[in-house]
Design a protein around this motif. Structure first.
Motif, short mmCIF file in Angstrom:
data_model
loop_
_atom_site.label_atom_id
_atom_site.label_comp_id
_atom_site.label_asym_id
_atom_site.label_seq_id
_atom_site.Cartn_x
_atom_site.Cartn_y
_atom_site.Cartn_z
N ALA A 133 0.77 -1.36 -0.02
CA ALA A 133 0.03 -0.12 0.09
C ALA A 133 0.80 1.28 0.13
N PHE A 138 -3.89 2.21 1.76
CA PHE A 138 -3.86 1.42 2.77
C PHE A 138 -5.50 1.14 3.10
N HIS A 142 -6.37 -3.02 4.09
CA HIS A 142 -6.61 -3.01 5.39
C HIS A 142 -8.10 -3.87 5.58
N PHE A 155 3.74 -1.12 3.62
CA PHE A 155 3.09 0.02 3.68
C PHE A 155 3.84 1.17 3.60
N ILE A 163 1.48 7.25 7.83
CA ILE A 163 1.76 5.71 7.92
C ILE A 163 1.19 5.42 9.48
N HIS A 166 -0.83 2.00 10.46
CA HIS A 166 -0.13 0.87 10.21
C HIS A 166 -0.56 -0.06 11.64
N VAL A 175 7.00 -0.97 7.38
CA VAL A 175 6.67 0.45 7.04
C VAL A 175 7.90 0.99 6.60
#
Ligand SMILES: Cc1cc2nc3c(=O)[nH]c(=O)nc-3n(C[C@H](O)[C@H](O)[C@H](O)COP(=O)(O)OP(=O)(O)OC[C@H]3O[C@@H](n4cnc5c(N)ncnc54)[C@H](O)[C@@H]3O)c2cc1C
Ligand code: FES
Length: 273
Positions: A133, A138, A142, A155, A163, A166, A175
């Protein structure tokens, strides 16, 4: 003879029943619901909105909704992915880019908007996935991950503010930020490539959502490493159900409507210009 007539009558009755059922399903799919805001939570650069409504239909990964406000300021509804759906509540993760998303950012608990849908083809694949993502991409991934047991989730965002959400993924999340303010410093595809020798990616499928340039680059990478890849595509939309033809994207099979035939497409089908 009587048996034959009875059989014909029964067949007609069942046919009518089927049509009523299909019409009812269609009506429900396209139903316009009033939804009421319960919570509007700031999560870094995004807002997470929780709405309550009388839902007749449960959304699946791949589905999206058209949101609107009944006034002349916002004549066209806008498309949004489902971030979560549980206990009669629907959640949308919103990035502010213009007037309608700004309006959503300032919506207060108790205020209402309208929702049409769910639209888009639902996804049936929930095993051995790599999610990738970029930014607000995202949101749909998700939701997809909530149905998936075995996954890795990559991500990336430009800064830490992009972010923070997350935290909604509890395991196997990696991440990156462009400025290095959180996690790996660099873009999410570099992060993904740096993990290729650490994860069992061979039997997996990739589902990705993010900026066009990210998807274009990922298409090349996935062809090199020979991994089946699907893109959640985005385009401006006017109606959400195939009426306006405004969301056509170029594919190897001519132009296709994102809202009706997608929004998820095999990466090898999509032509980026
Ligand atoms: C299937 C789908 C799912 C989406 N899911 C989400 C989501 O979960 N969360 C979220 O925040 N956003 C999502 N979007 C994007 C969202 O629909 C747009 O950001 C929104 O419509 C912008 O409305 P606005 O009035 O705020 O901005 P506008 O004033 O309409 O536009 C502001 C700027 O954003 C650009 N823009 C608007 N819509 C799009 C789009 N669809 N794609 C690319 N650029 C666009 C415009 O070109 C303009 O530069 C999704 C879009 C699609 C097609
Ligand atoms: S949004 Fe109208 S045809 Fe796709």
């Amino acid at each position: 003879m009587i048996h034959f007539l009875q059989f014909q009558l029964l067949r007609k009755f069942l046919q009518n029943l089927k049509e009523v059922f299909i019409q009812n399903q269609r009506r429900r799919l396209l139903e316009r619901l009033k939804i009421i805001l319960k919570k509007n939570e700031k999560i870094g650069k995004f807002n997470l909105l929780c709405f309550e409504g009388e839902f007749h239909y449960t959304p699946s990964p791949g589905n999206f909704y058209m949101l609107s406000k009944d006034n002349y300021e916002f004549i066209l509804p806008r498309p949004f992915s489902v971030f979560d759906f549980k206990n009669g509540k629907i959640y949308f993760l919103i990035k502010k880019v213009g007037r309608f998303t700004d309006f959503l950012f300032h919506l207060k608990p108790g205020e209402e908007i309208f929702l049409n849908g769910p639209y888009g083809k639902k996804i049936e694949h929930f095993d051995k996935i790599i999610f990738i993502a970029g930014g607000i991409g995202f949101a749909p991934l998700h939701f997809h991950s909530l149905f998936t047991n075995d996954f890795y989730f990559f991500f990336g965002g430009t800064t830490k503010d992009e972010i923070l959400c997350h935290k909604f993924i509890e395991k196997n999340i990696f991440v990156s930020t462009d400025d290095g303010s959180f996690g790996y410093k660099g873009d999410v595809l570099s992060l993904f490539k740096s993990h290729l020798n650490k994860i069992d990616f061979k039997e997996r499928k990739i589902f990705a959502c993010g900026p066009r340039n990210m998807l274009k680059e990922l298409k090349k990478i996935s062809e090199e490493i020979k991994i089946e890849t699907y893109f959640y595509m985005e385009e401006r939309m006017g109606c959400g159900f195939g009426g306006c033809k405004g969301c056509a994207i170029k594919t190897i099979n001519n132009y296709r409507l994102l809202c009706k035939e997608g929004t998820v497409f095999l990466s090898s089908e999509v032509i980026f210009e």
